[in-house]
Design a protein around this motif. Structure first.
Motif: not given
Length: 341
Positions: A115-124, A129-132, A165-170
């Motif tokens: 689902t879109a929400s599942q993908k978005f949560l995993l991507q977020l 974690l990457f930025i950290v 986080a928004l730039v990466i997921t977007g």
């Protein structure tokens, strides 16, 4: 020949060879496993002929990048240069999300996976974690460098984290949206990889930026891997990259932008991704606001052009050409940050 140039050429050649050779075995295997793409019923009717074309072909260039980075960057990685490893891990996590999505689609025999929400949560989670990691290892600053203007906007880390986080997921999802025609996302991303290879190479030679040598290899390996994949993906496609490939690509592009510490450069190098996504958003908003009216014949933009009479190959060549022009322009925006010593 300069060592970094020699290593870059080796990465391109090895990436191409691994991807192209692997395709000889992977495409028939995907057919045997009946890993066929399900085509959306609300898409262009002539795309229904692509029903059943093997998907998850992105595994070709993913494998190529992993092997080349580990082999050519191995000594540097063991010495503590982990930038290319972090970017590779980000791309692999997104690729894994895409693989799960592709697998679910194949099992259900329809064009819906996670689902879109599942993908978005995993991507977020992956993006944060990457930025950290980049912050903890001193690779990334909370300052936004503005290409061409030579200025930096200093942001609080919390604000930067939300922005990143928004730039990466977007961006990752924008690359996924662009993957709608044979060879389109592949061809559009080739100039992007060349841009990052040139930018990291320039930063290494003229500024000795930490991690830039390894990232030059990463970008070059991805370029070579995509060329090898394009043999099978160009019209008429024998295989699609699937979400496995497109999400990996999106993760790689974002990872390279943040490793360069210039995420705003994505506005230029990702111009096609942005236009494609905006056409989709505009279409949905207009449809809802006007109760059924549309701006485009069909969204995203590549379908609009198709329905206007453009052949797939024309769309691919024009979009790739636009991507190339903007990537060349972006390079001049980058080199101002790395003056010749």
């Amino acid at each position: 020949m300069d060592p970094i140039l020699l290593k870059t050429l080796a990465a391109v050649v090895l990436g191409f060879a691994i991807s192209a050779i692997l395709g000889k075995f992977l495409v028939p295997a995907l057919r045997r496993w009946k890993a066929g793409q399900s085509i959306k019923e609300d898409g262009p009717t002539w795309h229904m002929s692509k029903q059943g074309t093997p998907t998850m072909g992105g595994l070709m260039f993913i494998a190529a990048v992993v092997v080349v980075v580990l082999v050519l960057n191995g000594p540097a990685i063991l010495a503590g240069d982990l930038t290319s490893v972090f970017v590779l891990l980000l791309a692999l996590v997104f690729g894994l999300i895409g693989f799960v999505d592709d697998y679910a689609k194949i099992k259900k025999k329809e064009n819906t996976g996670l689902t879109a929400s599942q993908k978005f949560l995993l991507q977020l989670v992956a993006a944060i974690l990457f930025i950290v990691l980049l912050r903890q290892f001193g690779i990334l600053s909370p300052n936004l460098y503005v290409p061409f203007f030579g200025v930096e906007w200093k942001l609080p880390w919390v604000v930067y984290m939300i922005f990143a986080a928004l730039v990466i997921t977007g961006t990752v999802n924008a690359v996924n949206i662009t993957d709608g025609l044979d060879g389109l996302s592949t061809s559009v991303t080739l100039p992007v990889c060349a841009f990052f290879a040139a930018s990291f190479g320039y930063a290494y030679v003229h500024w000795d930026q930490p991690g830039s040598a390894g990232m030059t290899v990463f970008a070059a390996a991805l370029f070579g891997g995509l060329v090898g994949f394009l043999i099978y993906n160009f019209y008429p496609a024998k295989v699609f990259m699937g979400d496995t490939g497109s999400l990996f690509l999106g993760g790689a592009v974002c990872g390279m932008a943040f490793a360069l510490d210039m995420p705003l450069i994505l506005v230029l190098v990702g111009i096609i991704y942005i236009v494609e996504t905006m056409s989709d958003i505009i279409q949905v908003l207009c449809f809802k606001a006007t109760h059924g009216k549309r701006i485009f014949r069909m969204a995203p933009l590549h379908h609009h052009l198709e329905m206007g009479g453009w052949k797939e190959t024309k769309v691919v060549f024009v979009f790739a050409g636009i991507s190339l022009v903007f990537c060349i322009l972006a390079f001049f925006g980058v080199i101002g940050r790395y003056p010749v010593l």
